[in-house]
Design a protein around this motif. Structure first.
Motif, mmCIF file in Angstrom:
data_model
loop_
_atom_site.group_PDB
_atom_site.id
_atom_site.type_symbol
_atom_site.label_atom_id
_atom_site.label_comp_id
_atom_site.label_asym_id
_atom_site.label_seq_id
_atom_site.Cartn_x
_atom_site.Cartn_y
_atom_site.Cartn_z
ATOM 1 N N ALA A 115 11.065 2.022 6.997
ATOM 2 C CA ALA A 115 9.964 1.392 6.266
ATOM 3 C C ALA A 115 9.740 2.094 4.928
ATOM 4 C CB ALA A 115 8.690 1.430 7.106
ATOM 5 N N ALA A 116 9.793 3.420 4.964
ATOM 6 C CA ALA A 116 9.606 4.170 3.722
ATOM 7 C C ALA A 116 10.709 3.825 2.730
ATOM 8 C CB ALA A 116 9.603 5.672 4.012
ATOM 9 N N LEU A 117 11.935 3.733 3.264
ATOM 10 C CA LEU A 117 13.075 3.402 2.402
ATOM 11 C C LEU A 117 12.865 2.037 1.763
ATOM 12 C CD1 LEU A 117 15.548 5.244 2.213
ATOM 13 C CD2 LEU A 117 16.808 3.531 3.543
ATOM 14 N N LYS A 118 12.387 1.091 2.592
ATOM 15 C CA LYS A 118 12.181 -0.267 2.082
ATOM 16 C C LYS A 118 11.107 -0.300 0.999
ATOM 17 C CE LYS A 118 11.316 -3.163 5.336
ATOM 18 N NZ LYS A 118 11.231 -4.164 6.402
ATOM 19 N N LEU A 119 10.203 0.645 1.054
ATOM 20 C CA LEU A 119 9.172 0.694 0.032
ATOM 21 C C LEU A 119 9.663 1.437 -1.203
ATOM 22 C CD1 LEU A 119 6.205 0.411 -0.964
ATOM 23 C CD2 LEU A 119 5.824 2.664 0.050
ATOM 24 N N TRP A 120 10.201 2.637 -0.987
ATOM 25 C CA TRP A 120 10.430 3.518 -2.132
ATOM 26 C C TRP A 120 11.685 3.193 -2.910
ATOM 27 C CZ3 TRP A 120 6.471 5.944 -3.978
ATOM 28 C CH2 TRP A 120 5.397 6.257 -3.124
ATOM 29 N N VAL A 121 12.689 2.637 -2.271
ATOM 30 C CA VAL A 121 13.908 2.325 -3.018
ATOM 31 C C VAL A 121 13.673 1.217 -4.053
ATOM 32 C CG1 VAL A 121 16.255 1.409 -2.844
ATOM 33 C CG2 VAL A 121 15.512 3.252 -1.325
ATOM 34 N N PRO A 122 13.109 0.061 -3.622
ATOM 35 C CA PRO A 122 12.833 -0.952 -4.656
ATOM 36 C C PRO A 122 11.820 -0.460 -5.688
ATOM 37 C CG PRO A 122 12.495 -1.848 -2.449
ATOM 38 C CD PRO A 122 12.744 -0.392 -2.280
ATOM 39 N N LEU A 123 10.817 0.248 -5.211
ATOM 40 C CA LEU A 123 9.805 0.749 -6.138
ATOM 41 C C LEU A 123 10.444 1.685 -7.163
ATOM 42 C CD1 LEU A 123 6.788 0.971 -6.881
ATOM 43 C CD2 LEU A 123 6.641 2.927 -5.348
ATOM 44 N N GLY A 124 11.292 2.570 -6.668
ATOM 45 C CA GLY A 124 11.963 3.522 -7.569
ATOM 46 C C GLY A 124 12.831 2.802 -8.571
ATOM 47 N N ALA A 160 -2.651 3.289 -7.641
ATOM 48 C CA ALA A 160 -3.406 3.029 -8.873
ATOM 49 C C ALA A 160 -2.667 3.597 -10.087
ATOM 50 C CB ALA A 160 -4.790 3.642 -8.775
ATOM 51 N N VAL A 161 -2.127 4.797 -9.923
ATOM 52 C CA VAL A 161 -1.411 5.426 -11.034
ATOM 53 C C VAL A 161 -0.156 4.625 -11.356
ATOM 54 C CG1 VAL A 161 -0.223 7.506 -11.793
ATOM 55 C CG2 VAL A 161 -2.294 7.685 -10.410
ATOM 56 N N VAL A 162 0.574 4.259 -10.323
ATOM 57 C CA VAL A 162 1.804 3.506 -10.555
ATOM 58 C C VAL A 162 1.499 2.173 -11.224
ATOM 59 C CG1 VAL A 162 3.712 2.314 -9.422
ATOM 60 C CG2 VAL A 162 3.087 4.605 -8.716
ATOM 61 N N ARG A 163 0.421 1.535 -10.793
ATOM 62 C CA ARG A 163 0.044 0.262 -11.422
ATOM 63 C C ARG A 163 -0.240 0.465 -12.906
ATOM 64 N NH1 ARG A 163 -4.044 -2.683 -7.172
ATOM 65 N NH2 ARG A 163 -2.452 -3.630 -5.842
ATOM 66 N N ARG A 204 0.850 -1.192 0.000
ATOM 67 C CA ARG A 204 0.000 0.000 0.000
ATOM 68 C C ARG A 204 0.878 1.232 0.000
ATOM 69 N NH1 ARG A 204 -5.110 -1.618 1.269
ATOM 70 N NH2 ARG A 204 -5.151 -3.666 2.239
ATOM 71 N N PHE A 205 0.603 2.115 -0.917
ATOM 72 C CA PHE A 205 1.307 3.399 -0.897
ATOM 73 C C PHE A 205 0.470 4.401 -1.682
ATOM 74 C CE2 PHE A 205 2.976 0.747 -4.317
ATOM 75 C CZ PHE A 205 2.855 1.574 -5.422
ATOM 76 N N PRO A 206 0.660 5.675 -1.375
ATOM 77 C CA PRO A 206 -0.131 6.686 -2.083
ATOM 78 C C PRO A 206 0.178 6.654 -3.579
ATOM 79 C CG PRO A 206 1.601 7.703 -0.754
ATOM 80 C CD PRO A 206 1.550 6.254 -0.362
ATOM 81 N N GLY A 207 -0.838 6.799 -4.398
ATOM 82 C CA GLY A 207 -0.653 6.823 -5.846
ATOM 83 C C GLY A 207 -0.497 5.443 -6.438
#
Lengths: 289, 420, 280
Positions: C11-20, A96-99, A91-94
């Motif tokens: 936690a944010a790092l663990k989410l945003w780094v792989p996502l980025g 749907a857009v990222v998907r 879960r993270f903001p945005g």
């Protein structure tokens, strides 16, 4: 028996009505020498085309390349897609857009995927070379598509890029279907994220993984749009795959009989692989009763 | 319940949308079919240019008994789609055509011989005489392809770089190699010659082959491309890349886009091409920096280059051959030809009267090309040329450039493929 | 006290780094295509790679929309893709339900047979298919492509949906049957809602396949009446002129409806649906 027949009939009508004839014709062709514009002159040649296979030095190279192509593409697409699915499931903001954005590679027409990657991999003014040189990883621009060792991997890279969203979407759908209580339960038991993944997520994803990788293998084996534009099978025969060889033989050498024969080689190999795979699948309980 | 409704609704929406869209796009009823319908296929360089559409409208307006309908097919798929359609008995009546495919299609009995129609065609005397051969199988035989637009290969060179290096424009193979070596500097990612080993490179290669004295066929039509002389010239061409390294490392798979791009970006000093790229090249590099020369020759007393013809054919299966010929011969008349050659996709006009117009005779690129027409050699009309130009040349040239096979092996393979 | 923000940052790092990182790989080539599309022609080929045009221009987009039939191609692609989705989804759902829930003889063979139809390279099936389309009298109309695309989409989505249906515990069906549901009701109220993510995935798959399919679209269409986007884009690659501006602008635009479509589909069908459904 009535109900299954009723439910299956549209699909069967479509497949038998539309696909059976072309496939039958391909098999028939492999025993004939076709005169493409004068069908009356077409003659039966028995096993001539099959014997020609044994003398064809290119088919062996093409088979090897096809194996590398299919395995390379599917493995990396799967890994990239799995990572993507896991990320997109959080879960993270945005989200749907990222998907939606994540679908872009898959949504880009093949001709442009091929052209953009050819451009980025270019040995004279390519983006990738420029980045690698600036980062100090390379000392000089590499002609990725013109070297026998790197041409096929380069095209694989482009196809991996294009196909990652396929796996991401399929696996994401499968992840969505896993009841969240299971994760909760595992977390309460104090399992680490890695253990949850290995012991809860992965087993539940397995049926989807097995089916999607198999479908992707079939699709990839016959997919040649990118190779055709990026290397044309070259340099030499370095990236020539079986369907491309069949295509060139049929449409460029106008030898449709032998072209069909080459395609049939691949069909037989794929069919055998699928049978083995399905057995495995059945052993893994439950996909096909 | 609720869940189902969502899916059901989406499905219903899809269905309704599909029906609406199909209904909206139903073809309009056809008009009364008074005029003879001629279906014509072609490829265009730039489909955004209205030139061809205007030509068809003009023809239909001035020929009330004939109605031309055309289909635009991308060149890369043109041959294959034509084969499929003709094999299914649903081919066009007439179409734009390459000399590459002539031998193949004549062997398949796919093309209509046009001797009688041509004899009656008033424009025939205006066609540059030796270009008729590009549409025939034998010199005495009938015409299968009406000449329309052609190109001859010449050499682009960076005039500014040559001046800076104190080099003279090359006229011979030796000068060419010397200049190429001098202008090559791998450290700067700069190479003397943009050699094209990828798709379509066979024309550029053949220009150098014939300029070196090699020939595809002898006067009897026997294939001699693997003769010792040809092997030598081919060896020289391969060594440009392998031994002298005056071509970019990407040369084996470089196709038109890459070779043109490398010349435009200043990665290469010379490129063999033709008028088809003259506008792009001068726009990018500036007219003053781009020079143009005939292809250098091994022996300057015997210049040669290669010509490729895009003509028009009538297909043997057509039921409207007469009307089809009326249209394609009209395309080869004075005013329509000038309109085509003068457009963005223009190539050399095959009519003497048109080529004398100032817009061609005073354009340096057209001039060098038209001069080349006097000694240019085209692909022989052998059945295997289509296959050679679509794959066999490319695969074997690349293998030779990579050192996997020698010059002789490569030419043997090509000779074999030509005679299929 | 200090540990909370640190943990939150972690936690944010663990989410945003792989996502980025993942998004960078997935989007970079598309971004490059976009950058290329706004480069004026004279900035296209430069020895030093230009990461951003000196004079960005949207001229390519204007020309694409004003001087080419791009929107007609897009309309045709839309007709074909939406119709293929509708046809293939209905047909495949019925077949998949049958394969998943009804025991009958010869099932394994038939499932395998579905796949066998997909083993041939389509380029070799084009010619006989052309003959079929011609005898049906639908050449150069959307139905030809809908039919051709369905022959591909149905077996694939049948397999996928069979998999998704199989993943739903059979006990749920049985419970519904005990509650007095008919087969159709069980399918409607149990199976379909639970497999919604799978249906969405299959739908996406069919849509994209049909939207981008090239070889059938090339062979079975002749002009603007049915020609779709991939074939239209290919015409911008001429013999000696490659219209990079139109090609890249077209590529950028072509992907957008799919992105939009998926945002819609995933919101409709996936988000937060399953947890509640299973409990209910």
């Amino acid at each position: 028996m009535a109900l299954p027949l009723f439910l299956l009939s549209p699909a069967l009508a479509l497949l038998v009505g539309i696909v059976a004839y072309p496939i039958g014709r391909a098999v028939w062709l492999s025993f004939h020498r076709l005169e493409i514009l004068q069908p009356d002159l077409t003659r039966f040649v028995g096993l001539e085309h099959y014997q020609a296979l044994l003398q064809d030095p290119v088919i062996r190279i093409a088979l090897q390349n096809s194996v590398v192509w299919v395995v390379g593409v599917v493995v990396f697409q799967f890994l990239g897609g799995l990572v993507g699915a896991i990320i997109l499931n959080r879960r993270f903001p945005g989200r749907a857009v990222v998907r939606g954005l994540a679908l872009i590679p898959w949504a880009t027409p093949s001709v442009l995927v091929a052209l953009m990657w050819t451009w980025m991999l270019d040995g004279n003014y390519g983006l990738l070379n420029d980045l690698l040189v600036k980062a100090g990883i390379l000392s000089r621009f590499q002609p990725w598509l013109a070297q026998p060792w790197s041409a096929l991997p380069a095209v694989i890279l482009a196809d991996v890029w294009q196909g990652i969203p396929f796996f991401a979407v399929m696996l994401l759908a499968a992840l969505q279907a896993i009841p969240e209580d299971l994760f909760e339960a595992a977390k309460i038991d104090g399992a680490s994220a890695w253990r949850v993944f290995c012991h809860v997520t992965l087993p539940l994803l397995l049926p989807t993984i097995l089916i999607t990788t198999m479908l992707r293998m079939i699709w990839t084996a016959n997919y040649m749009d990118l190779i055709m534009i990026m290397t044309g099978g070259g340099p030499g025969y370095s990236s020539l795959t079986v369907p491309l060889h069949a295509y060139y033989t049929a449409y460029k050498r106008l030898d449709f009989g032998y072209g069909a024969t080459i395609a049939i080689v691949q069909v037989v190999i794929l069919a055998a692989a699928i049978v083995l795979y399905l057995r495995q699948l059945r052993a893994n309980e439950g996909m096909v009763q | 319940m609720l869940r189902f409704c969502r899916i059901g609704r989406l499905g219903a929406c899809l269905g309704v949308l599909a029906v609406l869209l199909i209904a909206g796009s139903a073809p309009e009823p056809l008009h009364a079919q008074a005029p003879t319908l001629v279906r014509y296929w072609l490829w265009l360089d730039d489909p955004t240019e209205p030139m061809f559409d205007q030509l068809v409208k003009e023809f239909n307006a001035t020929h009330p008994t004939i109605k031309v309908e055309y289909q635009l097919v991308p060149l890369s798929e043109y041959h294959d789609k034509l084969v499929t359609a003709l094999a299914a008995g649903a081919g066009p009546d007439a179409g734009r055509f390459k000399d590459w495919w002539l031998g193949e299609f004549v062997k398949l009995n796919g093309l209509e011989p046009m001797a009688n129609s041509v004899a009656k065609w008033p424009g025939r005397g205006d066609v540059i005489e030796n270009l008729w051969n590009t549409g025939k199988i034998t010199a005495a035989g009938p015409v299968y392809m009406l000449p329309h637009q052609f190109i001859t290969f010449y050499l682009y060179y960076r005039r500014d770089w040559f001046a800076q290096a104190g080099l003279k424009p090359p006229a011979t193979f030796e000068d060419f190699l010397a200049a190429a070596r001098k202008l090559t500097d791998p450290a700067k990612n700069q190479y003397g010659f943009g050699l094209r080993g990828g798709a379509g490179g066979q024309d550029q290669w053949l220009a150098f082959m014939v300029a070196g004295g090699a020939r595809m066929v002898d006067t009897q039509g026997k294939v001699i491309i693997n003769s010792p002389e040809a092997v030598k010239v081919n060896q020289w061409y391969i060594e440009l890349f392998r031994a002298h390294k005056v071509a970019p490392p990407s040369a084996p798979t470089d196709a038109y886009a890459q070779v043109l791009g490398a010349f435009q970006s200043g990665n290469t000093a010379m490129m063999a091409h033709h008028v088809g790229s003259s506008v792009l090249v001068t726009q990018k590099l500036g007219a003053a920096n781009v020079g143009v020369l005939p292809i250098p020759a091994a022996d300057p007393a015997k210049p040669a280059t290669m010509a490729t013809m895009s003509g028009n054919v009538v297909f043997a299966a057509s039921k409207q051959k007469e009307a089809a010929f009326t249209f394609i011969s009209w395309l080869s008349e004075n005013a329509p030809m000038d309109k085509w050659s003068g457009s963005r996709q223009g190539q050399l006009p095959v009519l003497k009267s048109v080529s004398r117009l100032p817009r061609y005779s005073e354009n340096v690129f057209f001039k060098v090309s038209l001069d080349g027409a006097n000694y240019a050699i085209a692909w022989p009309p052998l059945p295997g040329v289509g296959y050679v130009s679509a794959q066999a040349w490319q695969a074997n040239m690349q293998r030779a450039l990579l050192g996997q096979i020698g010059s002789k092996d490569m030419l043997d393979e090509i000779a074999k493929a030509l005679q299929r | 006290m200090t540990r909370r923000p640190v943990r939150r940052a972690w936690a944010a790092l663990k989410l945003w780094v792989p996502l980025g990182a993942w998004l960078t790989f997935v989007l970079a080539p598309y971004a490059w295509m976009f950058i290329t599309s706004i480069k004026p022609p004279n900035e296209l080929y430069t020895k030093a790679v230009r990461y951003w045009p000196g004079q960005p221009t949207f001229e390519g987009y204007r020309l694409l929309l004003e001087t080419t039939p791009f929107l007609t191609y897009m309309r045709n692609s839309g007709i074909v893709a939406v119709s293929t989705c509708a046809v293939a989804l209905v047909v495949a759902t019925a077949a998949a339900y049958c394969f998943s829930r009804i025991p009958f003889r010869g099932k394994g063979v038939m499932l395998f047979g579905f796949l066998v139809t997909q083993l041939f390279p389509s380029v070799l099936l084009v010619l006989p298919l052309f003959l079929i389309m011609r005898s049906l009298g639908i050449l150069n109309t959307p139905p030809a492509l809908i039919l051709a695309h369905s022959t591909f989409a149905v077996p694939f989505s049948t397999w996928m949906l069979t998999g998704f249906f199989n993943a739903i515990p059979r006990e749920l069906d049985e419970a519904a049957t005990i509650d007095g549901c008919t087969r159709l009701q069980t399918f409607r109220y149990v199976l379909l809602p639970l497999s919604a993510p799978g249906v969405a995935a299959a739908l996406t798959y069919i849509f994209i396949y049909s939207w981008n399919e090239f070889i059938y679209a090339l062979t079975f269409t002749a002009d603007l009446r049915a020609r779709t986007l991939p074939v239209g884009l290919q015409t911008f690659m001429g013999e000696f002129i490659i219209r990079w501006d139109l090609l890249t602008a077209g590529g950028v635009i072509t992907a957008l409806p799919i992105v939009f479509f998926f945002m819609l589909v995933q919101r409709q069908l996936i988000a937060g649906l399953t947890a509640g459904a299973v409990k209910g």
